[in-house]
Enzyme design. Structure first.
Site, PDB file in Angstrom:
ATOM      1  N   LYS A 127      67.362 -32.052  22.919  1.00  0.00           N
ATOM      2  CA  LYS A 127      67.315 -30.835  22.095  1.00  0.00           C
ATOM      3  C   LYS A 127      67.272 -29.584  22.966  1.00  0.00           C
ATOM      4  CE  LYS A 127      62.824 -29.901  22.884  1.00  0.00           C
ATOM      5  NZ  LYS A 127      62.149 -28.633  23.214  1.00  0.00           N
ATOM      6  N   THR A 163      63.073 -25.508  18.498  1.00  0.00           N
ATOM      7  CA  THR A 163      63.548 -25.045  19.802  1.00  0.00           C
ATOM      8  C   THR A 163      64.818 -24.213  19.679  1.00  0.00           C
ATOM      9  OG1 THR A 163      62.605 -27.033  20.780  1.00  0.00           O
ATOM     10  CG2 THR A 163      64.129 -25.797  22.137  1.00  0.00           C
TER      11      THR A 163
END
Length: 334
Positions: free
Chosen positions: A190, A247
């Site tokens: 990610k 994120t």
């Protein structure tokens, strides 16, 4: 219960706070004497978390042996690419029955190993004594005691449950998961997708681009996870979609911010110089792509980020290359 946290950066310090608030006697190890002194005397980490009051029961030391003595849990919160050398140095000091817990989100360069694999190899411990904590954990928000959650992953259910209890507070929840592979891949990949989202944001792109990159990025994570034997359900949870959304969406994210600066036209060297904390995706992207190639997994977003970070490709050209690829059927995991 005594707990050692090795690493006095923002995430190591914040998670030490969580553990102390949950009732643990926590000692943070840091390299710099002035930072350790500030934690002990003023109960704050001025370099990474200014104005955040740390619990009185949280202490710090520059003596790693003192931090590790009699610890039930050893939390590893150092940059991913320094883990092997650091752990090799600390190995003789590790308590014989301690659970070693990775707070890191990266893949090792050269070996393409996950952090739990590096821990098991270097410390020579069974997988039942290695755990991973991951999820949508933006340090600044947790420091402010905003509601947050994480996945606690270990192949041994009893170990995961005990660790879960050790970090439960009124503002922080933990959920157990037996899928260590999936949890680690979700946390590592990610970061690379967040770099791509940040580049798009920096170039002035809108929500369609963010949604496109996040969803196709999740497909890349799921494909790699399937090839490595992860549970596909993991990627719909905190360690997968949850961590990816946080994120990629938050300006507090180091990786997204790094990408934004590139998208605005800063050179890679300028962004590196301006970035104070480690953006794990910048270094790990190479290892992630190599891991994908070893398992014949297609990861075009990751490949484009590697080309931007280490191959001299401009962000604009990377975007054009991704959009010009031959489209394939859209279904989960493809």
């Amino acid at each position: 219960m005594k707990i050692a946290v090795l690493g006095a950066g923002s995430w190591g310090t914040v998670f030490a706070k969580v553990l102390a608030d949950a009732g643990g006697d926590v000692t943070v190890w840091g390299r710099r004497a002035e930072l350790v002194e500030a934690i002990n005397d003023r109960h704050e980490n001025p370099d990474y978390l200014p104005d955040v009051r740390l619990p009185d029961r949280l202490t710090a030391t520059t003596d790693v042996a003192a931090a590790l003595a009699d610890a039930s849990y050893v939390m590893l919160a150092v940059p991913a690419q320094t883990l092997r050398s650091g752990l090799a140095e600390w190995r003789p000091l590790l308590p014989p029955d301690a659970v070693l817990v990775s707070l890191m989100k990266g893949i090792e360069l050269g070996t393409c190993k996950r952090m739990s694999e590096v821990i098991r190899e270097v410390a020579d411990v069974p997988e039942e004594r290695v755990a991973v904590i991951t999820g949508p954990n933006l340090a600044r928000e947790i420091a402010a005691e905003q509601p947050s959650a994480a996945a606690v992953a270990c192949v041994d259910e009893a170990t995961a449950q005990k660790l879960q209890l050790a970090c439960m507070t009124p503002y922080f929840r933990a959920y157990t998961n037996a899928d260590v592979i999936g949890c680690e891949l979700g946390g590592a990949v990610k970061n690379v997708i967040a770099l791509a989202v940040g580049i798009g944001v920096g170039m002035g792109m809108g929500d369609n681009v963010r949604a496109l990159v996040m969803t196709r990025g999740l497909a890349e994570i799921a494909r790699l996870g399937a090839a490595l034997g992860a549970d596909q359900h993991t990627f719909a949870g905190l360690a997968g979609m949850g961590d990816l959304v946080a994120t990629c969406s938050s300006p507090l994210s180091r990786n997204r911010t790094f990408g934004e600066n590139l998208g605005r036209g800063m050179s890679l060297e300028e962004v590196v110089k301006a970035t104070r904390q480690t953006a794990e995706g910048v270094k790990s992207c190479d290892a992630i792509l190599e891991l994908a190639r070893q398992h014949h997994v297609e990861m075009p977003i990751t490949e484009a980020i590697v080309a931007v970070m280490h191959g001299g490709l401009s962000p604009a050209d990377a975007g054009r290359l991704l959009m010009s690829r031959t489209p394939k059927p859209e279904r989960y995991g493809v």
